[in-house]
Design a protein around this motif. Structure first.
Motif, PDB file in Angstrom:
ATOM      1  N   ARG A   1     -28.886  22.291 -17.038  1.00  0.00           N
ATOM      2  CA  ARG A   1     -28.411  22.795 -18.336  1.00  0.00           C
ATOM      3  C   ARG A   1     -26.889  22.708 -18.466  1.00  0.00           C
ATOM      4  O   ARG A   1     -26.388  22.261 -19.491  1.00  0.00           O
ATOM      5  N   LEU A   2     -26.189  23.137 -17.424  1.00  0.00           N
ATOM      6  CA  LEU A   2     -24.728  23.020 -17.490  1.00  0.00           C
ATOM      7  C   LEU A   2     -24.312  21.550 -17.379  1.00  0.00           C
ATOM      8  O   LEU A   2     -23.365  21.094 -18.013  1.00  0.00           O
ATOM      9  N   PHE A   3     -25.078  20.820 -16.575  1.00  0.00           N
ATOM     10  CA  PHE A   3     -24.787  19.392 -16.371  1.00  0.00           C
ATOM     11  C   PHE A   3     -24.872  18.627 -17.701  1.00  0.00           C
ATOM     12  O   PHE A   3     -24.212  17.602 -17.896  1.00  0.00           O
ATOM     13  N   ALA A   4     -25.683  19.125 -18.634  1.00  0.00           N
ATOM     14  CA  ALA A   4     -25.842  18.457 -19.942  1.00  0.00           C
ATOM     15  C   ALA A   4     -24.512  18.337 -20.669  1.00  0.00           C
ATOM     16  O   ALA A   4     -24.346  17.459 -21.527  1.00  0.00           O
ATOM     17  N   GLN A   5     -23.516  19.194 -20.339  1.00  0.00           N
ATOM     18  CA  GLN A   5     -22.216  19.119 -21.018  1.00  0.00           C
ATOM     19  C   GLN A   5     -21.483  17.824 -20.672  1.00  0.00           C
ATOM     20  O   GLN A   5     -20.544  17.446 -21.341  1.00  0.00           O
ATOM     21  N   TRP A   6     -21.926  17.175 -19.607  1.00  0.00           N
ATOM     22  CA  TRP A   6     -21.337  15.874 -19.230  1.00  0.00           C
ATOM     23  C   TRP A   6     -22.168  14.712 -19.804  1.00  0.00           C
ATOM     24  O   TRP A   6     -21.771  13.573 -19.695  1.00  0.00           O
TER      25      TRP A   6
ATOM     26  N   LYS B   1     -20.167  14.192  -9.697  1.00  0.00           N
ATOM     27  CA  LYS B   1     -19.141  14.796  -8.834  1.00  0.00           C
ATOM     28  C   LYS B   1     -18.254  15.758  -9.620  1.00  0.00           C
ATOM     29  O   LYS B   1     -17.859  16.805  -9.118  1.00  0.00           O
ATOM     30  N   GLU B   2     -17.966  15.384 -10.868  1.00  0.00           N
ATOM     31  CA  GLU B   2     -17.135  16.261 -11.713  1.00  0.00           C
ATOM     32  C   GLU B   2     -17.844  17.595 -11.942  1.00  0.00           C
ATOM     33  O   GLU B   2     -17.239  18.669 -11.901  1.00  0.00           O
TER      34      GLU B   2
ATOM     35  N   ALA C   1     -17.815  19.650  -8.816  1.00  0.00           N
ATOM     36  CA  ALA C   1     -16.443  20.108  -8.542  1.00  0.00           C
ATOM     37  C   ALA C   1     -16.105  21.287  -9.453  1.00  0.00           C
ATOM     38  O   ALA C   1     -15.526  22.292  -9.010  1.00  0.00           O
ATOM     39  N   THR C   2     -16.484  21.170 -10.719  1.00  0.00           N
ATOM     40  CA  THR C   2     -16.233  22.266 -11.666  1.00  0.00           C
ATOM     41  C   THR C   2     -16.951  23.541 -11.226  1.00  0.00           C
ATOM     42  O   THR C   2     -16.378  24.635 -11.242  1.00  0.00           O
ATOM     43  N   THR C   3     -18.206  23.386 -10.838  1.00  0.00           N
ATOM     44  CA  THR C   3     -18.986  24.548 -10.394  1.00  0.00           C
ATOM     45  C   THR C   3     -18.330  25.224  -9.197  1.00  0.00           C
ATOM     46  O   THR C   3     -18.187  26.449  -9.150  1.00  0.00           O
ATOM     47  N   ARG C   4     -17.927  24.396  -8.223  1.00  0.00           N
ATOM     48  CA  ARG C   4     -17.312  24.951  -7.011  1.00  0.00           C
ATOM     49  C   ARG C   4     -15.984  25.653  -7.347  1.00  0.00           C
ATOM     50  O   ARG C   4     -15.676  26.712  -6.801  1.00  0.00           O
ATOM     51  N   GLU C   5     -15.225  25.061  -8.264  1.00  0.00           N
ATOM     52  CA  GLU C   5     -13.945  25.687  -8.654  1.00  0.00           C
ATOM     53  C   GLU C   5     -14.191  27.021  -9.350  1.00  0.00           C
ATOM     54  O   GLU C   5     -13.467  27.990  -9.129  1.00  0.00           O
ATOM     55  N   LEU C   6     -15.210  27.053 -10.198  1.00  0.00           N
ATOM     56  CA  LEU C   6     -15.542  28.317 -10.878  1.00  0.00           C
ATOM     57  C   LEU C   6     -15.938  29.387  -9.856  1.00  0.00           C
ATOM     58  O   LEU C   6     -15.576  30.554  -9.978  1.00  0.00           O
TER      59      LEU C   6
ATOM     60  N   PRO D   1     -16.156  18.544 -20.650  1.00  0.00           N
ATOM     61  CA  PRO D   1     -15.107  18.047 -19.744  1.00  0.00           C
ATOM     62  C   PRO D   1     -13.804  17.782 -20.497  1.00  0.00           C
ATOM     63  O   PRO D   1     -13.828  17.368 -21.673  1.00  0.00           O
ATOM     64  N   ASP D   2     -12.698  17.998 -19.801  1.00  0.00           N
ATOM     65  CA  ASP D   2     -11.376  17.881 -20.440  1.00  0.00           C
ATOM     66  C   ASP D   2     -11.123  16.506 -21.072  1.00  0.00           C
ATOM     67  O   ASP D   2     -10.462  16.400 -22.095  1.00  0.00           O
ATOM     68  N   ASP D   3     -11.674  15.461 -20.436  1.00  0.00           N
ATOM     69  CA  ASP D   3     -11.385  14.108 -20.944  1.00  0.00           C
ATOM     70  C   ASP D   3     -12.351  13.690 -22.053  1.00  0.00           C
ATOM     71  O   ASP D   3     -12.326  12.552 -22.499  1.00  0.00           O
ATOM     72  N   ARG D   4     -13.227  14.587 -22.489  1.00  0.00           N
ATOM     73  CA  ARG D   4     -14.148  14.242 -23.585  1.00  0.00           C
ATOM     74  C   ARG D   4     -14.167  15.339 -24.658  1.00  0.00           C
ATOM     75  O   ARG D   4     -15.225  15.903 -24.952  1.00  0.00           O
TER      76      ARG D   4
END
Lengths: 317, 442
Positions: free
Chosen positions: B214-219, B239-240, B243-248, B308-311
């Protein structure tokens, strides 16, 4: 000549004997065929078939076997967990059950109370007992960790920690040790008192009396407890599934599927995997392969134990 | 010896025939006359009082339009129960079935467990492409076999605590992943003993609806390549996302403490829900959550989940899923069953009335733009997500949601910090998904 004339009559008699024997055996034979022979045959048959329980089965050779033994990542953890539980849970249950049995048979006053107190938990339905245990051991809200914290013990996360999930299941099984306690109590009370008296006269202490009088007398019961314990633990399913589901806190709704093994497959057992493959994924062939592997291991372990038992017992036993 | 061999061969043949015979489930037919009196058995998953009332009202409307068809509805039925019933067959098996997840549609279609609906649509003149949005048609079919139709949809977005935002000095909900990380840290409040009073945004995958897909759908990831093989290792977004999940997780105190806090949460569908009790400042959930927020002691609102920041152009997207409905292969009243399926899924007034009643997103183009649709602004946010061109659903697969389960298992390891080589892990995950898919093929 007389023998030759009587031969047909003897054959008839022998046939009648055979039919009578078969007649007496028939209830068992029917039960064995329907509840063991047919399912076993069906399991072997479907292990070579692709079958999703809707379309007709088709022959796929060894594909299901290769899938289970080579490609399915959960096979290893499930087998390891099952064997771990067989070794640790059965051993501790026997030791603990025997210990409680010894304790209860030696208590002088309040015997009835203690016997009841140790037996009662066994009467709790497995699901209810598991729910209670998960609640008590919940690291966030359960009272056990609070109590341990108050006395300065840093308690583990129990069912939520992969390293502690299986030991937590063992604790749960020890709590319901009542069945084994009763069996051991019966065996311990059956040991002839004269032998203890004779041993005492020879100067034997408590340990020596246990080693040379009690242990030889109860060995058959210990072996019975081990063999039945191994067979039961090979089929371990309900408690692990309920504990994992509850501890995970994941919502189970009409659209969701229970994934057994929480946390990190640490409580996944082979029977759970068989159910998951067969009745969640409808991968009947792979489920049958796994069932046969479990059956083979159970047979091997039981045979080994029975041989060991034969060696331990004297001719009189 | 030959006699013995013949006897053995006979026994084995009889055994094989017996086994094969037992393996054939009952089959249904579409030979029935839908104008003749009939009672249909309809199994669904709704169990809440208001939801059951809404589906019963829908059935009453249908029976009024089709006086010859009676519908016997059974609620609170899980997919597992439906699966077992349809595989076992028998006279008590349902005619019309529904599922709260789209995950299993591929399996239903490929196995023939739910019948192909295209012939019924052709027969009754229903042009599916004109009635249903493409994404919803995609998740109700598998390789051209339209064995299900959407019966309301679910869109996932963000619920946020406006009081907590004001207290932390945050003006608006985050729109990018870096804003999400920044705000989540700001909104997290610890207790003196090191525990949590509130978590900004808990990404842990076992939290309520937080499954990784579900969160992955944002990519907007592609799970499978054109060759049908899993391509998560090749997908840059994988990977993005991790990485986002781990940073959160790291930013808010680490996986262990967050998991311990999570285990103290009450049931998702109860008044002890962690967002409702103020333990979470931001929360990913479906549009139905609004119905459960009536007792909230704080101001709240809804928004799309960050991207994602780039989209940034994709902001407004979300994960789509929904309830699906179909006809059981074993039903002997398939034409009458189709009348019920058609009414529930394609009748605009019915779809709007039902969507309003259970606070779900309507699943037809006409219903989505209907003026009769609920005007609640918190609900409107989800209607926008449902219509956003970047919103995605999971691709159907031959073995149902098995690949999603594999993704979940892998993700549990990643969030816990147990996957040290992400590339190798993702490659292994792809191999596992491919092996499972191959195993499911005949």
């Amino acid at each position: 000549m007389a023998t030759l004339t009587n031969a047909p009559a003897l054959r008839r008699k022998a046939r009648r004997e055979r039919l009578r024997t078969l007649g007496f055996l028939s209830p068992w034979l029917v039960g064995f065929t329907v509840f063991f022979g047919y399912p076993l045959l069906a399991t072997v048959y479907f292990s070579f078939m692709h079958y999703n329980q809707i379309e007709a089965p088709t022959f796929v050779g060894l594909r299901n076997w290769r899938y289970v033994l080579e490609q399915m990542p959960l096979f290893g953890p499930a087998l390891w967990n099952t064997l771990w539980l067989v070794v640790v849970m059965v051993a501790l249950r026997v030791v603990f059950g025997l210990g409680i049995g010894l304790l209860v048979t030696r208590i002088k006053s309040g015997v009835g109370f203690f016997r009841t107190a140790f037996y009662l938990p066994y009467l709790a339905p497995p699901v209810a007992a598991t729910v209670a245990f998960v609640f008590l051991l919940n690291p966030g809200t359960g009272p056990v960790n609070d109590i341990l914290g108050n006395i300065g013990i840093h308690a583990p996360n129990w069912f939520n920690d992969p390293a502690w999930a299986k030991p937590s299941l063992v604790l749960l099984s020890l709590w319901g040790i009542g069945d084994l306690m009763v069996i051991f109590m019966a065996a311990l009370l059956d040991v002839p008192k004269e032998q203890y008296e004779a041993a005492e006269l020879d100067g034997a202490g408590a340990f020596h009396k246990f080693r040379y009088v009690t242990w030889p007398s109860i060995t058959p019961i210990v072996m019975f407890a081990v063999v039945t314990g191994v067979v039961q633990t090979m089929q371990y399913y309900t408690q692990a599934l309920v504990a994992g589901k509850l501890a995970s806190g994941v919502s189970i709704g009409p659209g969701s599927v229970i994934q057994p093994g929480y946390p990190d497959h640490s409580t996944l057992t082979v029977p759970q995997l068989v159910y998951s493959l067969g009745f969640q994924n409808f991968n009947t062939g792979a489920a049958c392969v796994l069932s046969l592997v479990l059956f083979a291991i159970a047979m091997a372990v039981t045979t080994l134990l029975m041989r060991k038992r034969a060696g331990l017992l004297s001719a009189e036993d | 010896m030959p006699r013995k061999l013949a006897a053995l061969a006979s026994v084995l043949s009889a055994g094989a025939l017996l086994l094969t015979g037992c393996a054939n489930p009952s089959t249904g037919s579409a030979e029935d006359d839908p104008t003749k009196p009939v009672t249909l058995k309809f199994w669904h998953g709704w169990s809440e009082k208001s939801e059951v009332k809404a589906i019963d009202a829908s059935i009453a409307r249908f029976e009024k339009l089709h006086p010859n068809i009676k519908v016997k509805a059974t609620g609170n039925v899980t997919d597992a129960t439906v699966n077992q019933a349809l595989r076992a067959g028998g006279s008590d098996a349902p005619d019309v079935v529904s599922s709260f997840t789209t995950n299993n549609v591929g399996q239903y279609c490929s196995s023939g467990m739910w019948v192909e609906l295209n012939p019924f649509m052709r027969k009754t003149g229903l042009d599916k492409t004109k009635v249903f949005p493409k994404t919803l048609l995609d998740y109700t079919s598998y390789e051209g076999d339209q064995c299900a139709l959407p019966l309301l949809a679910d869109a996932y977005g963000m619920y946020y605590n406006k009081d907590a935002f004001a207290e932390a000095g945050i003006k608006r909900p985050p729109r990018t992943m870096s804003e999400l990380r920044r705000d989540a840290v700001k909104l997290t409040k610890r207790t003196k003993s090191g525990g949590y009073q509130r978590v900004g945004f808990m990404p842990n995958f076992r939290l309520y609806q937080n499954s990784p897909d579900r969160l992955f759908a944002q990519w907007g990831p592609s799970y499978f390549g054109k060759d049908g093989k899993a391509r998560l290792a090749k997908e840059k977004a994988s990977k993005e996302f991790y990485a986002t999940t781990r940073e959160l997780i790291r930013g808010q105190g680490g996986y262990g403490p967050l998991e311990t806090f999570r285990t103290s949460f009450g049931d998702e569908m109860s008044s002890q829900n962690a967002f409702l009790t103020g333990k979470l400042a931001m929360h990913m959930d479906g549009e139905w959550r609004g119905l459960f927020m009536k007792g909230a002691k704080f101001k709240w609102d809804t928004a799309p989940l960050p991207v994602p920041d780039d989209r940034p152009e994709t902001y407004g997207r979300g994960y789509l899923t929904g309830t699906v409905v179909g006809i059981a292969h074993s039903s002997t009243h398939q034409n009458a069953a189709w009348e019920l399926v058609k009414f529930l899924t394609a009748d605009t007034d019915q779809v709007v009335a039902f969507a309003n009643a259970i606070h779900n997103v309507p699943s037809t183009k006409a219903a989505l733009t209907s003026p009769k649709l609920d005007s609640d602004p918190t609900f409107r946010a989800f209607l926008d997500i449902a219509q956003n061109r970047y919103s995605t659903a999971l691709p159907p697969s031959i073995n149902g949601g098995q690949y999603v389960t594999s993704l979940q298992d892998f993700s549990y390891g990643v969030e816990a910090g147990k996957v040290h080589d992400l590339d190798a892990g993702l490659r292994k995950l792809d191999d596992e998904i491919d092996a499972d898919n191959l195993q499911a093929q005949n």
